[in-house]
Design a protein around this motif. Structure first.
Motif, short mmCIF file in Angstrom:
data_model
loop_
_atom_site.label_atom_id
_atom_site.label_comp_id
_atom_site.label_asym_id
_atom_site.label_seq_id
_atom_site.Cartn_x
_atom_site.Cartn_y
_atom_site.Cartn_z
N ALA A 4 -0.10 -2.56 -5.22
CA ALA A 4 1.17 -1.84 -5.35
C ALA A 4 2.06 -2.05 -4.13
O ALA A 4 3.28 -2.18 -4.25
N LEU A 5 1.45 -2.09 -2.95
CA LEU A 5 2.22 -2.23 -1.71
C LEU A 5 1.45 -3.11 -0.74
O LEU A 5 0.24 -2.97 -0.59
N THR A 6 2.17 -4.02 -0.10
CA THR A 6 1.57 -4.89 0.92
C THR A 6 2.42 -4.83 2.18
O THR A 6 3.64 -4.99 2.13
N LEU A 29 -1.79 -4.20 5.56
CA LEU A 29 -2.32 -3.20 4.64
C LEU A 29 -2.03 -3.60 3.19
O LEU A 29 -0.98 -4.15 2.89
N GLU A 30 -3.00 -3.32 2.31
CA GLU A 30 -2.80 -3.44 0.87
C GLU A 30 -3.17 -2.12 0.21
O GLU A 30 -4.24 -1.57 0.48
N VAL A 31 -2.26 -1.62 -0.64
CA VAL A 31 -2.46 -0.35 -1.33
C VAL A 31 -2.54 -0.64 -2.83
O VAL A 31 -1.67 -1.32 -3.38
N THR A 32 -3.57 -0.11 -3.49
CA THR A 32 -3.74 -0.37 -4.93
C THR A 32 -2.96 0.64 -5.76
O THR A 32 -2.68 1.76 -5.30
N PRO A 33 -2.59 0.29 -6.98
CA PRO A 33 -1.83 1.22 -7.84
C PRO A 33 -2.59 2.52 -8.08
O PRO A 33 -3.80 2.51 -8.35
N GLY A 34 -1.88 3.63 -7.97
CA GLY A 34 -2.47 4.94 -8.20
C GLY A 34 -3.28 5.48 -7.05
O GLY A 34 -3.86 6.57 -7.14
N GLU A 35 -3.30 4.78 -5.93
CA GLU A 35 -4.11 5.21 -4.78
C GLU A 35 -3.38 6.27 -3.96
O GLU A 35 -2.15 6.24 -3.84
N PHE A 36 -4.15 7.20 -3.41
CA PHE A 36 -3.63 8.18 -2.46
C PHE A 36 -4.15 7.76 -1.09
O PHE A 36 -5.32 7.93 -0.77
N LEU A 67 6.65 -4.66 -2.43
CA LEU A 67 6.40 -3.64 -3.45
C LEU A 67 6.12 -4.35 -4.77
O LEU A 67 7.01 -5.03 -5.30
N ASP A 68 4.89 -4.22 -5.26
CA ASP A 68 4.47 -4.96 -6.47
C ASP A 68 4.78 -6.45 -6.34
O ASP A 68 5.23 -7.10 -7.29
N VAL A 190 0.65 8.20 -9.80
CA VAL A 190 1.61 7.56 -8.90
C VAL A 190 0.92 7.16 -7.59
O VAL A 190 0.05 7.87 -7.09
N THR A 191 1.31 6.02 -7.05
CA THR A 191 0.79 5.57 -5.77
C THR A 191 1.43 6.40 -4.66
O THR A 191 2.65 6.58 -4.64
N CYS A 192 0.63 6.88 -3.72
CA CYS A 192 1.14 7.83 -2.72
C CYS A 192 0.71 7.43 -1.31
O CYS A 192 -0.46 7.15 -1.07
N LEU A 193 1.68 7.43 -0.39
CA LEU A 193 1.42 7.32 1.04
C LEU A 193 1.73 8.67 1.67
O LEU A 193 2.84 9.19 1.48
#
Length: 363
Positions: A4-6, A29-36, A67-68, A190-193
């Motif tokens: 979802a985010l890099t 950093l890599e964030v996966t979809p739906g991750e908190f 973003l994606d 939803v993906t959340c930071l």
């Protein structure tokens, strides 16, 4: 797995007293979809600056934000499809709650019927269906924060960004809002930071935690990984309470170490993230709740009681290694059972822990 985010080598530097200061130092950093994912660390560690760069409120000195898979590094904030929940709610005091939540939808030019539908859905999501005709000053702090959350969620952002959203609430309300935010985030997927300096918030809410210090990532992992297998002394001490016992790695075999301290050799897990080398100075990390008074005949090591705190269900002891000149005491938290006695201050006891409850890391 999709991303979802890099963040690629993300940097933010300032010039202070004619010297370059790195607020964020090459974060990847890599964030996966739906991750908190929670950014955790002390004040000034770079967590909020990183979040603001992701949001588009601050420009990176170097690096990129995807973003994606789409590079949004140089896009203005209003073109990133991200929702930002601020620490101070940022509600319009002269507008009713309905209009506060509807504001972004109106800016988008959506129809009145669609706006009304989405606003009521958003308020229902945060449990404020009956508050739409009230003003912000007629709501509690927790209710205002939920309105701020609803205002963002009705926009269906690709990424939800939250900067210390619970810091202005009292302790009891913070506990309630933790579970509410996590519930809503999971329901929507939803993906959340999430930025916080509160370790309990991070541990209870997150899928993963990124611990930051002096602008760089100290460790990234699940709450359990960080608690049970800290990579550094900073992480061990910042995530919960930890005794950092100085000694030397004598040997290691099959994932376990023999750790020499005070003339004794103690068996503990070898750290997977940052293992020391044989004969190297090292740290033994033992949580206070895992350190206990040894049973008769059980192998342990001596500790002197320098203070005690009766807590009702447990007794917390401050302890030092006898004759070591140790300045900062270690902590030991022992369950208190009816009929047992308190250990007197000045007494020297044998302390023990199970090998699985201790981990040896590089000093």
């Amino acid at each position: 797995m999709s991303v979802a985010l890099t963040l690629k080598n993300l940097c933010r530097s300032y010039v202070k007293d004619n010297e370059k200061f790195w607020a964020v130092d090459h974060v990847n950093l890599e964030v996966t979809p739906g991750e908190f994912l929670t950014f955790l660390g002390p004040s000034g560690c770079g967590k909020t600056t990183t979040l603001r760069m992701v949001a588009g409120f601050a420009s990176p000195t170097d690096g990129s934000i995807l973003l994606d898979g789409r590079d949004v590094t140089n896009l203005p904030a209003n073109e990133r499809n991200m929702g930002f929940v601020f620490q101070n709610y940022a509600l319009f005091p002269h507008m009713r709650i309905f209009d506060n939540v509807a504001y972004g939808l109106k800016v988008r030019g959506e129809s009145s019927s669609e706006i009304a539908k989405k606003v009521r859905e958003g308020l229902a999501m945060v449990g404020l269906e009956k508050a739409e005709h009230r003003y912000p000053n007629q709501l509690s702090g927790g209710e205002q924060q939920r309105v701020a959350l609803a205002r963002v969620l009705v926009l269906r952002p690709q990424l939800l960004l939250m900067d210390e959203p619970l810091s202005n609430l009292d302790a009891k309300l913070r506990l309630h809002m933790r579970s509410e935010i996590r519930r809503i985030q999971q329901e929507l997927g939803v993906t959340c930071l999430y930025v916080t300096h509160d370790q309990k918030e991070a541990l209870t809410m997150s899928d993963r935690i990124m611990v930051m210090n002096h602008g760089h990532i100290e460790q990234l992992g699940t709450p359990m990984e960080l608690y049970e297998d800290p990579a550094t002394a900073f992480v061990a001490d910042f995530i919960g309470q930890a005794n950092l016992i100085e000694g030397r790695l004598d040997s290691d075999e099959n994932g376990y170490a023999l750790f020499e301290v005070g003339g004794r050799k103690l068996r503990a897990r070898m750290g997977r993230q940052n293992p020391p080398k044989k004969a190297e100075e090292a740290l033994l990390v033992v949580r206070p709740e895992n350190l206990r008074i040894a049973q008769p005949g059980e192998s342990g090591f001596p500790l002197e009681i320098v203070n005690r705190y009766f807590e009702g269900d447990r007794v917390d002891y401050d302890v030092v290694l006898p004759g070591s000149g140790q300045k900062k005491p270690y902590s030991m938290s022992v369950p208190f059972l009816p009929g047992t006695k308190l250990v007197e201050q000045g007494a020297i006891i044998e302390a023990a822990f199970t090998p699985e409850a201790g981990v040896v890391i590089r000093r």
